[in-house]
Design a protein around this motif. Structure first.
Motif, PDB file in Angstrom:
ATOM      1  N   ASN A  25      -8.400  15.635   5.312  1.00  0.00           N
ATOM      2  CA  ASN A  25      -8.056  15.334   6.992  1.00  0.00           C
ATOM      3  C   ASN A  25      -9.122  14.405   7.353  1.00  0.00           C
ATOM      4  OD1 ASN A  25      -5.499  16.676   8.372  1.00  0.00           O
ATOM      5  ND2 ASN A  25      -6.150  17.875   6.362  1.00  0.00           N
ATOM      6  N   PHE A  26     -10.362  14.537   6.852  1.00  0.00           N
ATOM      7  CA  PHE A  26     -11.387  13.641   7.612  1.00  0.00           C
ATOM      8  C   PHE A  26     -12.010  12.655   6.793  1.00  0.00           C
ATOM      9  CE2 PHE A  26     -11.418  17.669  10.015  1.00  0.00           C
ATOM     10  CZ  PHE A  26     -11.286  17.322  11.204  1.00  0.00           C
ATOM     11  N   ALA A  27     -11.323  12.476   5.513  1.00  0.00           N
ATOM     12  CA  ALA A  27     -11.823  11.501   4.423  1.00  0.00           C
ATOM     13  C   ALA A  27     -10.708  10.280   4.745  1.00  0.00           C
ATOM     14  CB  ALA A  27     -12.030  12.024   3.182  1.00  0.00           C
ATOM     15  N   GLY A  28     -10.583   9.562   5.620  1.00  0.00           N
ATOM     16  CA  GLY A  28      -9.649   8.446   5.865  1.00  0.00           C
ATOM     17  C   GLY A  28     -10.208   7.312   4.824  1.00  0.00           C
ATOM     18  N   PHE A  29     -11.265   7.305   4.736  1.00  0.00           N
ATOM     19  CA  PHE A  29     -11.912   6.201   3.626  1.00  0.00           C
ATOM     20  C   PHE A  29     -11.155   6.527   2.331  1.00  0.00           C
ATOM     21  CE2 PHE A  29     -14.665   9.770   3.512  1.00  0.00           C
ATOM     22  CZ  PHE A  29     -15.023  10.058   2.114  1.00  0.00           C
ATOM     23  N   PHE A  30     -11.016   7.794   2.014  1.00  0.00           N
ATOM     24  CA  PHE A  30     -10.257   8.085   0.575  1.00  0.00           C
ATOM     25  C   PHE A  30      -9.032   7.278   0.524  1.00  0.00           C
ATOM     26  CE2 PHE A  30      -7.349  10.626  -1.580  1.00  0.00           C
ATOM     27  CZ  PHE A  30      -7.688  10.383  -2.829  1.00  0.00           C
ATOM     28  N   TRP A  31      -8.215   7.590   1.547  1.00  0.00           N
ATOM     29  CA  TRP A  31      -6.825   7.059   1.532  1.00  0.00           C
ATOM     30  C   TRP A  31      -6.856   5.618   1.650  1.00  0.00           C
ATOM     31  CZ3 TRP A  31      -3.358  10.707   0.180  1.00  0.00           C
ATOM     32  CH2 TRP A  31      -3.805  11.984   0.491  1.00  0.00           C
ATOM     33  N   MET A  32      -7.869   4.957   2.129  1.00  0.00           N
ATOM     34  CA  MET A  32      -7.928   3.473   2.166  1.00  0.00           C
ATOM     35  C   MET A  32      -8.259   2.767   1.025  1.00  0.00           C
ATOM     36  SD  MET A  32      -9.014   3.047   6.077  1.00  0.00           S
ATOM     37  CE  MET A  32      -9.418   1.499   5.994  1.00  0.00           C
ATOM     38  N   GLN A  33      -9.143   3.731  -0.015  1.00  0.00           N
ATOM     39  CA  GLN A  33      -9.617   3.102  -1.210  1.00  0.00           C
ATOM     40  C   GLN A  33      -8.838   3.184  -2.171  1.00  0.00           C
ATOM     41  OE1 GLN A  33     -13.669   4.611  -1.560  1.00  0.00           O
ATOM     42  NE2 GLN A  33     -14.357   3.631   0.069  1.00  0.00           N
ATOM     43  N   CYS A  34      -7.854   4.070  -2.283  1.00  0.00           N
ATOM     44  CA  CYS A  34      -6.936   4.384  -3.138  1.00  0.00           C
ATOM     45  C   CYS A  34      -6.112   3.071  -3.677  1.00  0.00           C
ATOM     46  CB  CYS A  34      -5.899   5.353  -3.015  1.00  0.00           C
ATOM     47  SG  CYS A  34      -6.607   6.856  -2.893  1.00  0.00           S
ATOM     48  N   SER A  35      -5.889   2.948  -4.943  1.00  0.00           N
ATOM     49  CA  SER A  35      -5.021   1.958  -5.478  1.00  0.00           C
ATOM     50  C   SER A  35      -3.550   2.155  -5.259  1.00  0.00           C
ATOM     51  CB  SER A  35      -5.499   1.506  -7.039  1.00  0.00           C
ATOM     52  OG  SER A  35      -4.942   2.404  -7.742  1.00  0.00           O
ATOM     53  N   GLU A  36      -2.717   1.379  -5.374  1.00  0.00           N
ATOM     54  CA  GLU A  36      -1.165   1.608  -5.341  1.00  0.00           C
ATOM     55  C   GLU A  36      -0.927   2.659  -6.309  1.00  0.00           C
ATOM     56  OE1 GLU A  36       2.110   2.163  -3.756  1.00  0.00           O
ATOM     57  OE2 GLU A  36       0.728   1.126  -2.751  1.00  0.00           O
ATOM     58  N   ARG A  37      -1.222   2.591  -7.615  1.00  0.00           N
ATOM     59  CA  ARG A  37      -1.056   3.837  -8.740  1.00  0.00           C
ATOM     60  C   ARG A  37      -1.823   5.207  -8.151  1.00  0.00           C
ATOM     61  NH1 ARG A  37      -2.897   3.370 -14.938  1.00  0.00           N
ATOM     62  NH2 ARG A  37      -1.680   4.991 -15.621  1.00  0.00           N
ATOM     63  N   GLN A  38      -2.938   4.993  -7.589  1.00  0.00           N
ATOM     64  CA  GLN A  38      -3.486   6.193  -7.167  1.00  0.00           C
ATOM     65  C   GLN A  38      -2.767   6.902  -5.959  1.00  0.00           C
ATOM     66  OE1 GLN A  38      -7.384   4.633  -6.593  1.00  0.00           O
ATOM     67  NE2 GLN A  38      -8.069   5.030  -8.670  1.00  0.00           N
ATOM     68  N   LEU A  39      -2.222   5.945  -5.011  1.00  0.00           N
ATOM     69  CA  LEU A  39      -1.701   6.585  -4.184  1.00  0.00           C
ATOM     70  C   LEU A  39      -0.345   7.157  -4.687  1.00  0.00           C
ATOM     71  CD1 LEU A  39      -1.915   3.943  -1.207  1.00  0.00           C
ATOM     72  CD2 LEU A  39      -2.682   6.095  -1.128  1.00  0.00           C
ATOM     73  N   GLN A  40       0.353   6.505  -5.525  1.00  0.00           N
ATOM     74  CA  GLN A  40       1.625   7.149  -6.005  1.00  0.00           C
ATOM     75  C   GLN A  40       1.360   8.445  -6.691  1.00  0.00           C
ATOM     76  OE1 GLN A  40       4.093   5.324  -4.425  1.00  0.00           O
ATOM     77  NE2 GLN A  40       5.174   5.755  -6.523  1.00  0.00           N
ATOM     78  N   LYS A  41       0.311   8.842  -7.116  1.00  0.00           N
ATOM     79  CA  LYS A  41       0.105   9.994  -7.752  1.00  0.00           C
ATOM     80  C   LYS A  41      -0.472  11.037  -6.607  1.00  0.00           C
ATOM     81  CE  LYS A  41      -2.894  11.800 -11.587  1.00  0.00           C
ATOM     82  NZ  LYS A  41      -3.813  11.560 -12.622  1.00  0.00           N
ATOM     83  N   MET A  42      -1.144  10.504  -5.660  1.00  0.00           N
ATOM     84  CA  MET A  42      -1.418  11.476  -4.255  1.00  0.00           C
ATOM     85  C   MET A  42      -0.130  11.900  -3.525  1.00  0.00           C
ATOM     86  SD  MET A  42      -4.226  12.460  -4.600  1.00  0.00           S
ATOM     87  CE  MET A  42      -4.691  13.164  -2.968  1.00  0.00           C
ATOM     88  N   ARG A  43       0.803  10.779  -3.552  1.00  0.00           N
ATOM     89  CA  ARG A  43       2.254  11.007  -2.899  1.00  0.00           C
ATOM     90  C   ARG A  43       2.882  12.207  -3.564  1.00  0.00           C
ATOM     91  NH1 ARG A  43       2.769   4.858  -2.608  1.00  0.00           N
ATOM     92  NH2 ARG A  43       1.896   4.715  -0.502  1.00  0.00           N
ATOM     93  N   GLY A  44       2.965  12.027  -5.024  1.00  0.00           N
ATOM     94  CA  GLY A  44       3.624  12.990  -5.863  1.00  0.00           C
ATOM     95  C   GLY A  44       2.951  14.303  -5.670  1.00  0.00           C
ATOM     96  N   LEU A  45       1.734  14.398  -5.344  1.00  0.00           N
ATOM     97  CA  LEU A  45       1.082  15.827  -5.271  1.00  0.00           C
ATOM     98  C   LEU A  45       1.453  16.277  -3.741  1.00  0.00           C
ATOM     99  CD1 LEU A  45      -0.645  18.096  -6.359  1.00  0.00           C
ATOM    100  CD2 LEU A  45      -2.709  16.655  -5.827  1.00  0.00           C
TER     101      LEU A  45
END
Length: 73
Positions: A25-45
């Motif tokens: 919740n406080f690591a906005g930088f994490f979400w911004m640094q993810c590649s599209e493939r990494q975001l897809q994996k996080m979205r699934g989770l």
């Protein structure tokens, strides 16, 4: 983001509730640094964990407890 760093963070994400986790919740930088493939994996989770969603004009978004929105698709 480097795969090794993402894999460590993803392993932690599997052990916590991302929606309410203080770190996610406080690591906005994490979400911004993810590649599209990494975001897809996080979205699934996020979906598997039952994270709540909100509807915006441009689609569905996962809503973390502090207000961070992650596009659901």
């Amino acid at each position: 983001m480097k795969t090794s760093a993402f894999n460590r963070i993803y392993a932690e994400a599997q052990r916590v509730n991302i929606q309410s986790s203080e770190w996610f919740n406080f690591a906005g930088f994490f979400w911004m640094q993810c590649s599209e493939r990494q975001l897809q994996k996080m979205r699934g989770l996020l979906r598997a964990q039952g994270c709540r969603t909100v509807q915006k004009d441009d689609g569905e978004w996962f809503a973390l407890d502090n207000g961070i929105l992650v596009k659901a698709n």
